[in-house]
Write a protein that holds these residues in place. Structure first.
Motif: not given
Length: 640
Positions: A519-540
């Motif tokens: 997996v790619k792991g932990f990251r921050y996502r910033f969207d074009t509308d000025g919002t975003g999220s903390r994401e984490d790609e994990i194994l289920d």
């Protein structure tokens, strides 16, 4: 007469041979080695000493004890002695080694009886620990055999101490518990397995993942075994020492965490223990092969990370680093080798990301002891008129944990002027700076009375250096830690814009920190509308890569904008309900957390920044807390 005397027939008188046809054998130097082949005794092992091209062999007894005589020409005493031991019968796959030293040095250590025991040189113990050390030293030497004491000492000081401890543990499990930890399929030789870096790392990872508690218990058992660790005597206790890990992983170097600790040992059995989280008075005694330390008051809420697997949808099913908090009343110090210190703590768990959040665990970690041999010379010319991140004391911050005694020491960007003065950009610290005569200690004397000493360990990447800091406050409190110093090189400078902000920003590098390889792991996502999220790609649970983001917890939604080239992210909250991600300008909605990413340098898609985090306790007034961090991110554009 002529026929008789002149017919010649027979020839002239033969020439006698030159020199002595039976010369005396060359003078020999003799040395007897005594020790044990063990992690538990390797019965009847075949022990071989190699000096240059000569070998000498003996058999150990049923308890692994051996006595081996070496006799070499006096002209060959500069040769390096390497010991190896091979098991027999069911243990024939066991192959241990030990790098002992040059013959001449060993002969001096042995003294008048010309018999070298493990009390005179612990390297005569041929063990899982000496084997792990020999393997890593040879790899550090480019796969070439080590031939001098100086080279062994130099490379020993540069090893990843935790890697050594973990490898020795995996070897011990493989040898002592072969039914549960067999050699990998297709492998018949431990020596060949350990020589392959990839197979060796797989061995250690598999041994840990198979049973983490057993792995930890084996480490604790190993460092408590006097046949495997260097002896300690009261006379040998140093007045002070600093020990740190020297990780090869870039992300671990950036994290810093609590990988460094300093001890001051007073002759009367008192002293201090310090790391980045605590500073404690202590008492100490030598007990057996260990130094037992008791803190004057326990270290409360000491924080750390452990490698583990959380079998839950929230944390993922792959191994990653887990946050924990615990209380500690002291520590036990032992020497795994001359340069490697082990620290064993009894930790009372008060919080863990997953798993038991109570109870007591015994945990052992390893640290490399710092001395001039493993710190680099700093070039003053490369410091003048530069900006670099260094660590400072911020007395205005409430980051200090009164219970643990930690000091509010945080990174800041320091401008080092050519005239020996300087200042920092976030906390506005003024200082003078200088290198010592050796060029190995950078000292900053701050006008607030604090003094920082900085030691360079190694170059991590193009713009950062792994450093140890030792910061003393005028109050007598102290903070010691290690992390990278980033060179804010103007030629690599950048500013945040919408073009390089919108996308995913992988903290500590894409797929590099705390994530399984799939997996790619932990990251921050910033969207074009000025919002975003903390994401984490994990194994289920089925081993598939899934993305955990704001949908699993609305708490981690965020808003972002650009401010004078800085990337600013905010988290909002409603004070009455405590609900996160409320929308402004609702008068009841306020920003309770701001993270301001101040750009330093960029290299390709990787950016380096100093981050200022600010917090509010309530909706009234200005931000009440602040803290800085070093940031390294790999950028990935959003899919169209």
């Amino acid at each position: 007469m002529s026929g008789c005397g002149g017919g010649g027939g027979g020839g002239s008188t033969p020439t006698p041979p030159s020199g002595n046809p039976n010369p005396n054998p060359p003078a020999l130097s003799r040395l007897t080695l005594t020790g044990t082949v063990t992690d538990a005794p390797i019965s009847n092992a075949i022990v071989t000493a190699t000096v240059g091209g000569e070998t000498f062999t003996a058999n150990a007894d049923a308890n692994g004890n051996y006595s081996l005589e070496i006799a070499i020409a006096q002209s060959a005493t500069s040769g390096f002695v390497t010991l190896s031991a091979k098991g027999v019968g069911a243990q024939s796959y066991v192959e241990f080694s030990s790098l002992l030293g040059t013959f001449s040095a060993l002969l001096t250590q042995a003294g008048s009886d010309a018999t070298l025991s493990n009390t005179e040189n612990f390297g005569t113990q041929i063990t899982n620990v000496s084997t792990a050390l020999a393997v890593l030293l040879k790899e550090a030497n480019g796969g070439q055999a080590l031939t001098t004491d100086a080279l062994v000492a130099s490379l020993s000081a540069s090893l990843d101490s935790q890697e050594l401890l973990n490898l020795a543990t995996a070897i011990k499990l493989l040898v002592d518990q072969p039914s549960d930890y067999p050699l990998p399929a297709g492998q018949t030789s431990l020596r060949a397995l350990l020589a392959d870096s990839d197979l060796r790392q797989q061995l250690v990872a598999a041994a840990y993942q198979q049973d983490p508690p057993n792995f930890s218990a084996t480490q604790n058992e190993m460092v408590s075994d006097s046949t495997l660790i260097e002896p300690v005597t009261p006379a040998a206790v140093p007045a002070n020492l600093i020990a740190t890990t020297l990780p090869s992983d870039v992300a671990e170097a950036y994290m810093g965490l609590d990988r460094t600790v300093a001890y001051d040992f007073n002759a009367n059995g008192t002293g201090t223990a310090t790391n980045r989280f605590f500073h404690r008075n202590m008492t100490w005694t030598v007990s057996g092969d260990a130094i037992e330390i008791v803190y004057a008051t326990p270290v409360l809420s000491m924080v750390g990370y452990e490698r583990g697997t959380c079998p839950s949808p929230e944390f993922g099913y792959g191994p990653h680093d887990l946050y924990m908090e615990y209380n500690v009343s002291g520590a036990t110090l032992r020497w795994l080798s001359e340069r490697i210190l082990t620290i064993t703590e009894s930790r009372q768990i008060v919080y863990r990301d997953c798993g038991p959040s109570s109870g007591t665990e015994i945990v052992t970690v390893a640290r490399t002891i710092m001395d001039p041999s493993n710190t680099r010379t700093i070039d003053a010319a490369q410091l003048r008129n530069t900006a670099r991140t260094l660590w400072v004391w911020d007395g205005s911050s409430d980051y200090q944990d009164v219970e643990s005694g930690s000091t509010p020491v945080m990174p800041d960007t320091a401008d080092l002027r050519a005239d020996g003065t300087g200042s920092t950009r976030i906390f506005a610290k003024l200082f003078t700076w200088a290198l010592d005569a050796s060029g190995k200690v950078l000292t900053l004397n701050f006008t607030d009375g604090s003094v920082g000493k900085f030691y360079s360990l190694r170059q991590v990447d193009a713009v950062s250096t792994d450093m140890v800091y030792d910061l003393a406050l005028s109050s007598g409190r102290r903070s010691v830690g290690a992390a990278v110093s980033i060179h804010a090189d103007l030629q690599r400078s950048f500013a945040y814009t919408a073009n390089n902000a919108v996308g995913r920003h992988y903290w500590m590098g894409l797929g590099e920190y705390g994530a399984p390889a799939e997996v790619k792991g932990f990251r921050y996502r910033f969207d074009t509308d000025g919002t975003g999220s903390r994401e984490d790609e994990i194994l289920d649970i089925n081993g598939n890569a899934v993305v955990r983001d704001v949908n699993y917890s609305r708490r981690w939604g965020l808003f972002w904008h650009i401010d004078d080239g800085m990337l600013v992210s905010e988290r909002t909250r409603m004070p009455v309900t405590g609900t996160y991600n409320c929308l402004r300008p609702d008068p009841q909605c306020f920003v309770d957390e701001e993270r301001r990413r101040i750009p330093l340098v960029s290299v390709g898609n990787r950016t380096y920044s100093l981050e200022l985090w600010r917090y509010r306790i309530d909706s009234q007034g200005d931000f009440l807390r602040r803290q800085t961090y070093l940031g390294i991110y790999d950028y990935e554009a959003l899919a169209p």
